[in-house]
Enzyme design. Structure first.
Site, short mmCIF file in Angstrom:
data_model
loop_
_atom_site.label_atom_id
_atom_site.label_comp_id
_atom_site.label_asym_id
_atom_site.label_seq_id
_atom_site.Cartn_x
_atom_site.Cartn_y
_atom_site.Cartn_z
N ASN A 125 0.82 -1.21 0.00
CA ASN A 125 0.00 0.00 0.00
C ASN A 125 0.85 1.26 0.00
O ASN A 125 1.97 1.26 0.52
CB ASN A 125 -0.93 0.00 1.22
CG ASN A 125 -1.89 -1.18 1.18
OD1 ASN A 125 -2.08 -1.79 0.13
ND2 ASN A 125 -2.44 -1.53 2.32
N HIS A 153 5.91 -0.41 -2.55
CA HIS A 153 5.48 0.37 -3.72
C HIS A 153 5.52 1.87 -3.48
O HIS A 153 4.90 2.62 -4.23
CB HIS A 153 4.05 -0.05 -4.14
CG HIS A 153 3.97 -1.49 -4.56
ND1 HIS A 153 2.80 -2.20 -4.54
CD2 HIS A 153 4.92 -2.35 -4.99
CE1 HIS A 153 3.03 -3.44 -4.95
NE2 HIS A 153 4.31 -3.56 -5.22
N CYS A 199 11.44 14.05 -7.78
CA CYS A 199 11.83 14.75 -9.03
C CYS A 199 12.25 13.73 -10.09
O CYS A 199 13.02 12.81 -9.81
CB CYS A 199 13.00 15.70 -8.71
SG CYS A 199 13.65 16.53 -10.16
N CYS A 244 9.89 20.57 -9.77
CA CYS A 244 10.88 20.66 -8.69
C CYS A 244 11.59 22.03 -8.81
O CYS A 244 11.59 22.65 -9.88
CB CYS A 244 11.89 19.52 -8.88
SG CYS A 244 13.20 19.50 -7.67
C1 BV8 Z 1 8.04 -5.13 -12.00
C2 BV8 Z 1 1.75 1.68 -6.63
C3 BV8 Z 1 9.94 -5.53 -13.32
C4 BV8 Z 1 1.16 2.63 -7.59
C5 BV8 Z 1 1.34 -0.57 -7.45
C6 BV8 Z 1 2.62 -11.24 -15.64
C7 BV8 Z 1 2.88 -12.11 -14.60
C8 BV8 Z 1 3.56 -11.70 -13.47
C9 BV8 Z 1 3.99 -10.38 -13.36
C10 BV8 Z 1 3.69 -9.52 -14.37
C11 BV8 Z 1 3.02 -9.93 -15.52
N1 BV8 Z 1 2.91 -8.85 -16.33
C12 BV8 Z 1 3.47 -7.77 -15.73
C13 BV8 Z 1 3.96 -8.18 -14.57
C14 BV8 Z 1 4.67 -7.37 -13.60
C15 BV8 Z 1 3.69 -6.48 -12.83
C16 BV8 Z 1 2.52 -7.25 -12.28
O1 BV8 Z 1 2.65 -7.95 -11.30
N2 BV8 Z 1 1.36 -7.11 -12.94
C17 BV8 Z 1 0.18 -7.84 -12.50
C18 BV8 Z 1 -1.04 -6.92 -12.60
C19 BV8 Z 1 0.04 -9.08 -13.35
N3 BV8 Z 1 4.47 -5.96 -11.74
C20 BV8 Z 1 5.17 -4.85 -11.93
O2 BV8 Z 1 5.13 -4.16 -12.94
C21 BV8 Z 1 6.09 -4.46 -10.79
N4 BV8 Z 1 7.37 -4.19 -11.32
O3 BV8 Z 1 7.67 -6.26 -12.16
O4 BV8 Z 1 9.18 -4.63 -12.52
C22 BV8 Z 1 11.18 -4.81 -13.65
C23 BV8 Z 1 12.38 -5.33 -13.18
C24 BV8 Z 1 13.54 -4.68 -13.51
C25 BV8 Z 1 13.51 -3.51 -14.27
C26 BV8 Z 1 12.29 -2.99 -14.71
C27 BV8 Z 1 11.12 -3.64 -14.40
C28 BV8 Z 1 5.58 -3.21 -10.11
C29 BV8 Z 1 4.32 -3.52 -9.36
C30 BV8 Z 1 3.92 -2.32 -8.50
C31 BV8 Z 1 2.79 -1.59 -9.14
N5 BV8 Z 1 2.36 -0.49 -8.26
N6 BV8 Z 1 0.98 0.44 -6.64
C32 BV8 Z 1 -0.11 3.26 -7.05
O5 BV8 Z 1 -0.66 2.76 -6.05
O6 BV8 Z 1 -0.53 4.25 -7.64
S1 BV8 Z 1 0.52 -2.04 -7.37
C33 BV8 Z 1 -1.04 -1.89 -6.70
O7 BV8 Z 1 -1.52 -3.23 -6.68
C34 BV8 Z 1 -1.10 -1.42 -5.28
O8 BV8 Z 1 0.14 -1.21 -4.66
C35 BV8 Z 1 -1.80 -2.59 -4.59
O9 BV8 Z 1 -1.50 -2.72 -3.27
C36 BV8 Z 1 -1.22 -3.69 -5.39
C37 BV8 Z 1 -1.72 -5.08 -5.24
O10 BV8 Z 1 -3.10 -5.04 -5.21
P1 BV8 Z 1 -3.78 -5.47 -3.83
O11 BV8 Z 1 -3.13 -4.71 -2.74
O12 BV8 Z 1 -3.76 -6.94 -3.73
O13 BV8 Z 1 -5.22 -4.89 -4.01
P2 BV8 Z 1 -6.44 -5.54 -4.78
O14 BV8 Z 1 -7.48 -4.48 -4.94
O15 BV8 Z 1 -5.93 -6.28 -5.97
O16 BV8 Z 1 -6.98 -6.67 -3.75
C38 BV8 Z 1 -7.56 -6.28 -2.51
C39 BV8 Z 1 -7.78 -7.55 -1.72
O17 BV8 Z 1 -8.28 -7.19 -0.45
C40 BV8 Z 1 -8.80 -8.50 -2.35
O18 BV8 Z 1 -8.31 -9.83 -2.30
C41 BV8 Z 1 -10.02 -8.36 -1.43
O19 BV8 Z 1 -10.74 -9.59 -1.31
C42 BV8 Z 1 -9.35 -8.03 -0.12
N7 BV8 Z 1 -10.18 -7.30 0.84
C43 BV8 Z 1 -11.21 -6.44 0.58
N8 BV8 Z 1 -11.69 -5.96 1.76
C44 BV8 Z 1 -10.94 -6.51 2.76
C45 BV8 Z 1 -9.97 -7.36 2.17
N9 BV8 Z 1 -9.07 -8.07 2.90
C46 BV8 Z 1 -9.13 -7.94 4.24
N10 BV8 Z 1 -10.02 -7.14 4.87
C47 BV8 Z 1 -10.93 -6.43 4.18
N11 BV8 Z 1 -11.83 -5.64 4.82
#
Ligand code: BV8
Length: 259
Positions: A107, A124, A132, A159
């Protein structure tokens, strides 16, 4: 799940937590849901029908930085009046009760720090910091009060050095900070128990941490009202909201701790 099964699972997780020297907690947007922060993939996570993955991306910023800034300002304004909930606060208290508890969060809302968690890794980044684009060490902490001064502009802040400012968060396609990732891997490998709270377990590399913990012999406990891709692999699944289950777990630990 019936009440007896739920109680058995809570006892199993609580006893493991009470006996653990080192605990790690991986959190996602779900732990902030009860604070009123929309989750990423939940029904209210959309803004003007844009999907977060399409805006939280360097290409989106390069193409239309003003639009990306409008989204982040909208998120900051929505977050500003909100506070950490019982789930964040229970984790902060557990940190005092357990010899070593580290929160690894995906988060960017800063709620764990506001709740009092100190051993905290923000994988993240943090939405309340600007960075910047020209000189990444030019970083500025923002406060909700700063929003009042901001006119409703879609402009892109700059910046003092002239570079464009961006939110200090990790976008899709961007690498996470290597030192933070290394610290997170170390924390989950050392932990006897990993709590995985409020994440859909689809975003990598964060979603790889439970398997790393499991391989190192940790007990993996999922806390989530819904099934996720992690559920089948978790040792214990606690179905329910974090704001209810984490305080419940804390009570079980308290009972266990009392000599
Ligand atoms: C990288 C910041 C490489 C920004 C965020 C294919 C397969 C595997 C990986 C990839 C792929 N294609 C692309 C990728 C890589 C990609 C990725 O994983 N994509 C996914 C979508 C497939 N990852 C990246 O790009 C990462 N970087 O891999 O770089 C690299 C290496 C070297 C050089 C260059 C590059 C970067 C990932 C970070 C992205 N930034 N956030 C912003 O916030 O503005 S991610 C974003 O998603 C948030 O941070 C969030 O936290 C995160 C994950 O989502 P969740 O937190 O799980 O939230 P979600 O809504 O999905 O789920 C909520 C859950 O809560 C649910 O399960 C729900 O049931 C539950 N819930 C609801 N209410 C409650 C609850 N639980 C408990 N109590 C409750 N009351």
């Amino acid at each position: 799940m019936n009440e007896a099964e739920h109680r058995h699972r809570m006892e199993t997780a609580g006893k493991a937590l009470a006996a653990a020297r080192a605990v790690a907690v991986l959190t996602g947007a779900g732990i902030s849901a009860e604070s009123g922060v929309p989750t990423f993939r939940g029904p209210d996570g959309l803004w003007r029908n844009f999907r977060p993955e399409n805006l939280a991306h360097p290409d989106a910023f390069a193409r239309d930085p003003a639009l990306v800034w409008e989204w982040y300002r909208w998120r900051r304004r929505r977050m500003a009046p909100l506070s950490p909930n019982a789930g964040h606060l229970a984790l902060a208290r557990m940190e005092a009760a357990v010899p070593s508890l580290t929160v690894v969060t995906q988060n960017v809302d800063g709620f764990h720090a506001r709740a009092g968690s100190r051993r905290l890794l923000e994988l993240h980044g943090n939405i309340w910091r600007d960075r910047c684009c020209e000189n990444p060490d030019h970083v500025f902490q923002r406060e909700p009060a700063d929003l009042e001064g901001e006119v409703e502009q879609a402009s892109v802040p700059r910046c003092a050095c002239g570079g464009l400012l961006r939110p200090d968060v990790v976008w899709f396609g961007e690498a996470l900070d290597p030192a933070t990732v290394q610290a997170a891997v170390g924390a989950v490998q050392r932990a006897e128990i990993l709590l995985v709270v409020g994440t859909s377990s689809v975003v990598y590399p964060a979603a790889a941490l439970p398997a790393i913990a499991h391989a190192a012999g940790s007990l993996v406990v999922e806390i989530n009202p819904e099934e996720t891709p992690l559920s089948a692999a978790a040792d214990v699944v606690l179905r329910g909201p974090a704001g209810v289950l984490l305080p419940e777990l804390e009570k079980v630990i308290g009972r266990e701790f009392r000599p």
